[in-house]
Design an enzyme around this catalytic site. Structure first.
Site, PDB file in Angstrom:
ATOM      1  CD  GLU A  50       6.573   0.194   2.523  1.00  0.00           C
ATOM      2  OE1 GLU A  50       7.208   1.205   2.183  1.00  0.00           O
ATOM      3  OE2 GLU A  50       7.079  -0.717   3.212  1.00  0.00           O
ATOM      4  CB  CYS A  51       4.435  -5.395  -0.416  1.00  0.00           C
ATOM      5  SG  CYS A  51       4.746  -6.835  -1.472  1.00  0.00           S
TER       6      CYS A  51
END
Length: 438
Positions: free
Chosen positions: A328-329
Site C-alpha cells: 500500500e502506497c
C-alpha cells in the site's frame, strides 16, 4: 460503568486541536483516568501520538469509509473498560464530502452518530468579541451536533481573555479554558502531517509539557463534566478487512508504519497471527507466513537503505513466487523497480512490479477512494468494492506493463480510471484500504 465521550473540534486546521487533545489526554492520564482516544477520518499519525499519551492503542473512526455498523462496533470496543473516549476531529468540524447524511467523513458525523458533545477549540488570535459570533454559528449550524464547551487558544493577555469570555457569556456555552500563545507547544511537521510519534526522542518530555500546559490552562473537571454517555445503539461485530491469511508477514519499521489499528485488531480477532519484520534491517518476510503485507510510510526518506537491503529483496522475491505480496502506497513504491527521492537520486527497489516513482517533482494526490477490484488480492476478491483513501506526493513515471489492480472512483462516485498494479501473486496501489463496502 457507562462509557462517556466528547469530540474535540475546531473551525479549521491549524487551530490547535492536536496540541489541545494531547495535552488533555496526557493530563487526564496523569490523574489516573482510563481514557482512550480516536481520530476522526483517515489519519495514521495522530493515533500514534494518542497512544503515547494514553498508554492505550489509538483508533480511527471514519463516517465515509466505514459502514455505520463498523463505526458503532469500533466505538463500542474502544470505550469498553474505560471511563472516557476522546475523539479528535480533522480539519473543520463540518468539513467532509457531499453525500448521504451521516456519511460525509466529517467530525460532525461522529459527534451526531455517537452523541458526543463537542469541545470547540477557537484560535482567537487577531480577534476578540468576534469569536462569540463564530461560536454562535457553530452552536446553531446543525441541531444534531451539540457544542458542549469552548476552549480559547492563543490568547494574547488576561484582558484579551476577559473580552472574549464576556462576549461568550450570552451564548450559555461554558468556556473551559484559555491557552496563551506559545509557539513551543507545537509538534514538527512534514509533508504528510506531523513527524511520527516514534521519531521523537523527546516525546515523553513533550507530552509532559503538554500535560502541564493543560493542568495550568484547562478546567479539567469542567471538561470531564461535559462528556456524555455514548449513543452506541446495536453494535454487532462488524468485520473490517478480512485477514488475507492465517499468518501475515507485516513490514514494520520507520519506512513502513501506516497500518490502521482497526484492521490489525480485526485480523487478530479473526485468529490471524501478525509476523513483523523490518526491511530497513534487511529482514525478509517470515518463510512460514501465508501472505506478505508492505504498508505505507516514508520509504522515500530511506531510499538508500532499502536499495542496499539485498537480503530483504531476495527473500521477498522468493516469497512472491508462491504466496501473495501486497503493498500500500509506500509499500507499493518499494515493490517497484525504481524510486527517485527528493534530491533526484534513483534507488533500485524490489523490482516485483514495473512501477517507477519520483519525489523530485512532488504532486499531491489526496482524497477518499472506492476501489472496484479487478482481480483477487490480499485486500479482497475480484469484484469486491473497498473504501479507503489516497494521500501521497509521489509522481508515477511509469507503471510498466503490469495489469491494473482496481478501478477507482472518488467520494462522489466520479470514475478516476484504473490504478495500482498486479503481476503474478504481487499486487499494490497507492490506495489505503479501510473497510469493504456492504
Amino acid at each position: 460503568m457507562t462509557p462517556r465521550g466528547l469530540l474535540i473540534a475546531a473551525p479549521r486546521s491549524g487551530s490547535g486541536k492536536t496540541t489541545v487533545t494531547l495535552g488533555l489526554l496526557a493530563a487526564l492520564a496523569r490523574r489516573g483516568v482510563a481514557v482512550r482516544a480516536a481520530k476522526s477520518g483517515p489519519d495514521y499519525i495522530d493515533p500514534a501520538f494518542h497512544a503515547a499519551a494514553t498508554g492505550r492503542p489509538g483508533l480511527n473512526l471514519d463516517s465515509w469509509a466505514m459502514p455505520p455498523d463498523l463505526l458503532g462496533h469500533l466505538a463500542s470496543m474502544a470505550s469498553a473498560g474505560g471511563e472516557l473516549l476522546v475523539v479528535e476531529g480533522a480539519m473543520g468540524l463540518f468539513d467532509g464530502v457531499p453525500g448521504l447524511p451521516g456519511r460525509s467523513g466529517a467530525g460532525a458525523d461522529i459527534a451526531a452518530r455517537l452523541g458526543l458533545p463537542v469541545l470547540l477549540v477557537l484560535d482567537v488570535s487577531g480577534q476578540s468579541q468576534t469569536a462569540a459570533a463564530v461560536a454562535r454559528g457553530f452552536a446553531t449550524h446543525d441541531p444534531e451536533v451539540r457544542i458542549g464547551g469552548i476552549l480559547l487558544n492563543r490568547v494574547g493577555s488576561e484582558r484579551h481573555t476577559r473580552l472574549v469570555r464576556e462576549a461568550m457569556a450570552p451564548l450559555g456555552i461554558p468556556v473551559v479554558g484559555a491557552i496563551p500563545r506559545d509557539d513551543t507547544l507545537g509538534l514538527p511537521e512534514r509533508h504528510l502531517g506531523l513527524v511520527q510519534a516514534g521519531e521523537h526522542p523527546d516525546l515523553a518530555a513533550r507530552l509532559d509539557a503538554l500535560a502541564a500546559m493543560a493542568e495550568r490552562h484547562l478546567d479539567l473537571d469542567a471538561i470531564l463534566a461535559l462528556a456524555a454517555p455514548l449513543t452506541l445503539g446495536d453494535t454487532p461485530h462488524a468485520p473490517a478487512l478480512p485477514p488475507p491469511g492465517q499468518r501475515i508477514a507485516l513490514a514494520q519499521d520507520a519506512a513502513f508504519s501506516f497500518v490502521y489499528a482497526h484492521v490489525l485488531a480485526h485480523w487478530r480477532h479473526a485468529g490471524a497471527e501478525i509476523l513483523p519484520f523490518s526491511p530497513l534491517m534487511d529482514e525478509g518476510p517470515d518463510p512460514s507466513a501465508d501472505v506478505c503485507w508492505l504498508p505505507g510510510g516514508y520509504p522515500e526518506l530511506h531510499g538508500g537503505r532499502l536499495a542496499a537491503a539485498g537480503h530483504f529483496k531476495a527473500e521477498l522475491a522468493a516469497f512472491a513466487q508462491t504466496r501473495p505480496v501486497h503493498g500500500e502506497c509506500g509499500g507499493y513504491m518499494a515493490l517497484g523497480t525504481v524510486m527517485v527521492d527528493a534530491t533526484g537520486t534513483a534507488h533500485p527497489m524490489a523490482g516485483l512490479l514495473g512501477l517507477e516513482t519520483s519525489f523530485a517533482k512532488r504532486k499531491m494526490n489526496l482524497g477518499y477512494r472506492e476501489a472496484h477490484l479487478l482481480a483477487a488480492s490480499p485486500i479482497g476478491p475480484a469484484g469486491a468494492k473497498v473504501r479507503g483513501h489516497e494521500f501521497h506526493y509521489a509522481t508515477v513515471l511509469t507503471r510498466g506493463a503490469d495489469a491494473p489492480l482496481a478501478d477507482l472512483s472518488d467520494s462522489q462516485g466520479i470514475a478516476l480510471g484504473a490504478a495500482g498494479s498486479r503481476r503474478g501473486l504481487v499486487s499494490g496501489g497507492f490506495f489505503h484500504a479501510i473497510a469493504p463496502v456492504r
